[in-house]
Design a protein around this motif. Structure first.
Motif, PDB file in Angstrom:
ATOM      1  N   ARG A   1      -3.740   1.327 -10.573  1.00 58.26           N
ATOM      2  CA  ARG A   1      -3.023   2.170 -11.534  1.00 58.26           C
ATOM      3  C   ARG A   1      -1.515   1.917 -11.512  1.00 58.26           C
ATOM      4  NH1 ARG A   1      -6.580   6.073  -9.343  1.00 58.26           N
ATOM      5  NH2 ARG A   1      -4.880   7.092  -8.198  1.00 58.26           N
ATOM      6  N   LEU A   2      -0.989   1.563 -10.354  1.00 61.22           N
ATOM      7  CA  LEU A   2       0.462   1.407 -10.213  1.00 61.22           C
ATOM      8  C   LEU A   2       0.958  -0.005 -10.488  1.00 61.22           C
ATOM      9  CD1 LEU A   2       1.006   3.509  -6.943  1.00 61.22           C
ATOM     10  CD2 LEU A   2       1.371   4.230  -9.312  1.00 61.22           C
ATOM     11  N   PHE A   3       0.095  -0.988 -10.322  1.00 61.47           N
ATOM     12  CA  PHE A   3       0.507  -2.378 -10.525  1.00 61.47           C
ATOM     13  C   PHE A   3       0.211  -2.811 -11.955  1.00 61.47           C
ATOM     14  CE2 PHE A   3       1.087  -4.353  -6.147  1.00 61.47           C
ATOM     15  CZ  PHE A   3       1.245  -3.134  -5.502  1.00 61.47           C
TER      16      PHE A   3
ATOM     17  N   ALA B   1       3.832  -3.830  -1.510  1.00 65.14           N
ATOM     18  CA  ALA B   1       4.072  -5.005  -2.346  1.00 65.14           C
ATOM     19  C   ALA B   1       4.810  -4.600  -3.622  1.00 65.14           C
ATOM     20  CB  ALA B   1       2.743  -5.677  -2.691  1.00 65.14           C
ATOM     21  N   PRO B   2       5.596  -5.523  -4.211  1.00 70.40           N
ATOM     22  CA  PRO B   2       6.223  -5.233  -5.499  1.00 70.40           C
ATOM     23  C   PRO B   2       5.143  -4.981  -6.549  1.00 70.40           C
ATOM     24  CG  PRO B   2       7.176  -7.184  -4.465  1.00 70.40           C
ATOM     25  CD  PRO B   2       5.955  -6.843  -3.688  1.00 70.40           C
ATOM     26  N   PRO B   3       5.342  -4.075  -7.511  1.00 73.92           N
ATOM     27  CA  PRO B   3       6.611  -3.395  -7.790  1.00 73.92           C
ATOM     28  C   PRO B   3       6.751  -2.028  -7.128  1.00 73.92           C
ATOM     29  CG  PRO B   3       5.077  -2.987  -9.555  1.00 73.92           C
ATOM     30  CD  PRO B   3       4.345  -3.851  -8.580  1.00 73.92           C
ATOM     31  N   VAL B   4       5.739  -1.544  -6.392  1.00 67.95           N
ATOM     32  CA  VAL B   4       5.808  -0.191  -5.853  1.00 67.95           C
ATOM     33  C   VAL B   4       6.745  -0.128  -4.653  1.00 67.95           C
ATOM     34  CG1 VAL B   4       4.482   1.717  -4.877  1.00 67.95           C
ATOM     35  CG2 VAL B   4       3.499   0.312  -6.698  1.00 67.95           C
ATOM     36  N   ARG B   5       6.535  -0.991  -3.678  1.00 67.79           N
ATOM     37  CA  ARG B   5       7.375  -1.095  -2.474  1.00 67.79           C
ATOM     38  C   ARG B   5       7.485   0.247  -1.747  1.00 67.79           C
ATOM     39  NH1 ARG B   5      10.165  -5.290  -1.289  1.00 67.79           N
ATOM     40  NH2 ARG B   5      11.967  -4.131  -0.501  1.00 67.79           N
TER      41      ARG B   5
ATOM     42  N   GLU C   1     -10.029   4.097  -2.300  1.00 64.32           N
ATOM     43  CA  GLU C   1      -9.139   4.969  -3.072  1.00 64.32           C
ATOM     44  C   GLU C   1      -7.752   4.352  -3.202  1.00 64.32           C
ATOM     45  OE1 GLU C   1      -8.844   8.954  -1.750  1.00 64.32           O
ATOM     46  OE2 GLU C   1     -10.963   9.428  -2.074  1.00 64.32           O
ATOM     47  N   ILE C   2      -7.262   3.760  -2.122  1.00 61.47           N
ATOM     48  CA  ILE C   2      -5.946   3.115  -2.172  1.00 61.47           C
ATOM     49  C   ILE C   2      -5.978   1.916  -3.108  1.00 61.47           C
ATOM     50  CG2 ILE C   2      -4.258   1.852  -0.791  1.00 61.47           C
ATOM     51  CD1 ILE C   2      -5.131   3.682   1.562  1.00 61.47           C
TER      52      ILE C   2
END
Length: 446
Positions: free
Chosen positions: A238-240, A187-191, A231-232
């Protein structure tokens, strides 16, 4: 008339030691080479009968075409295979053995039957149209690793730096639950598309995809099952930039029912956690407690996630609603139809993309997840047979079949990605899906 001269008449003929050179052929009579102009006008004397007409010369035998030299044929085959892989599915990374390559046909009625030992399977493998129909496109890898590599390169062609993903996620192919949960990172923004390893080492298809994608970062999922999913979910936080709007609770003991969660996670950014048995896993409880007010959607029937587990989830987390069907096919359709505020695909009308995979391959659900977060952004649907479209799925496709009255270029269209080779979903089933997705004229003169 004189006999025709052979085409090699002027070539010297080598003599054998035991034979003398052949005698030179006598030249044809001069009067036949240059007939007098008046001969055609003369009348034969009455005392001599007219000569009988000569039979026409026998037609020359047609030359048989020479077969291609083995090296040239091999080169042409290699070029054709390379073109198909790059042009149609963005490359399978060499993960499919050529002798087992299965390809759906745009015209299934003329496609060779793979069960026919006399059919020319090479023709089907090399023909461009056999990978797609008017309304379907197949990613026909021999295994989920090849399908994941092909999907990743279809979504990220990687011919320029701007077309490459910033990250990919590597998941052990033995860990289906973590693979489904990892789809959220698409999913955005990681993609970040999911690619598979085999016991920690990547297969050739994954290696080649990584070389082409050239991501700046690689996420490796080490834990398995519910713990890996938690964990994911923590990595997602942390990334979003924003916390999740919803949480999907999937059955950890039934991968067929959990599979549709991968497509929704990739589309929405909602994390997938797992529950099953008599108690919630502690890793799931910890994440739900951290997001105590976030709505939870339990995917699957009560036989997979009990009412007691739902009540336990509500005690530690946000409110819980159930969505799903009694079997894998119905469960996927239920999520595709479902709508509750900002949660759910709400696809109950034409004009959408869809992804179709086998119910018994949850890794393919994770592999195909990038197709639900790009292009035509469609839900995952499941078939439980290689050669027969389930009745309930056929009825759903009919419900959302597109149509037009006057101008087809202004209509809505459906498109279906078919995941897997003919061992998973055969040509006949793809052809039926194509027909159900076809734009139809409604009303007016036919």
């Amino acid at each position: 008339m004189s006999r025709e001269r052979p085409i090699n008449a002027d070539e010297p003929v080598p003599s054998r030691p035991e034979e003398s050179p052949p005698a030179k052929p006598e030249p044809p009579p001069k009067q036949l080479e240059k007939p007098a102009p008046a001969v055609a006008k003369k009348v034969a004397p009455k005392s001599k009968p007219a000569p009988a007409p000569k039979p026409p010369p026998a037609p020359k035998p047609r030359r048989q075409p020479k077969p291609l030299a083995p090296k040239l044929l091999t080169a042409l085959v290699a070029i054709a295979v390379l073109f198909i892989v790059v042009a149609i599915v963005g490359g399978t990374g060499g993960g499919k053995d050529e002798t087992n390559a299965d390809a759906p046909a745009s015209a299934p009625s003329v496609a060779p039957d793979p069960s026919d030992a006399n059919s020319d399977s090479g023709t089907a493998e090399l023909g461009f149209p056999v990978f797609a129909t008017g309304n379907t496109t197949r990613v026909g890898g021999a295994d989920p690793a090849a399908n994941a590599a092909a999907v990743a390169l279809a979504v990220f062609p990687s011919t320029t730096a701007a077309q490459r993903p910033d990250a990919v996620t590597l998941v052990d192919g033995a860990n289906w639950a973590s693979a489904i949960a990892a789809a959220v990172l698409m999913a955005p923004p990681v993609r970040a598309p999911v690619l598979f390893t085999d016991g920690g080492s990547p297969p050739q298809s994954t290696e080649e995809a990584l070389a082409a994608l050239a991501p700046g970062e690689t996420n490796r999922v080490q834990a398995s099952g519910a713990a890996g999913a938690a964990e994911i979910a923590a990595l997602r936080d942390r990334l979003f930039p924003q916390p999740p709007q919803h949480i999907v609770l999937a059955p950890e003991d039934d991968p067929e029912l959990a599979a549709p969660a991968a497509a929704w996670a990739a589309r929405s950014g909602d994390p997938v956690l797992f529950a099953g048995g008599d108690d919630l896993p502690q890793s799931t409880v910890a994440y739900l407690e951290k997001h105590a007010k976030t709505p939870i959607y339990a995917l699957g029937p009560s036989s997979a996630i009990s009412s007691e587990l739902i009540r336990e989830a509500e005690r530690v987390g946000g409110p819980v609603k159930r969505v799903g069907g009694e079997d894998a096919v119905a469960n996927a359709i239920a999520l595709a139809r479902y709508s509750d505020g900002s949660f759910g695909w709400d696809i109950n009308d034409p004009g959408h993309g869809f992804v179709l995979a086998r119910a018994d391959s949850p890794l393919d659900a994770a592999a195909a997840a990038p197709l639900s977060a790009s292009g035509t952004w469609g839900p995952l649907l499941l078939t439980d047979s290689a050669d027969t479209l389930p009745v309930e799925l056929r009825e759903y496709f009919l419900d959302v079949k597109p149509g037009y009255t006057d101008n087809p270029t202004r209509a809505f269209y459906n498109h279906v990605w078919v995941i897997g080779d003919q061992e998973a979903i055969d040509l006949n089933q793809q052809a039926e899906v194509n027909e159900l997705a076809e734009l139809a004229k409604i009303g007016g003169a036919q």
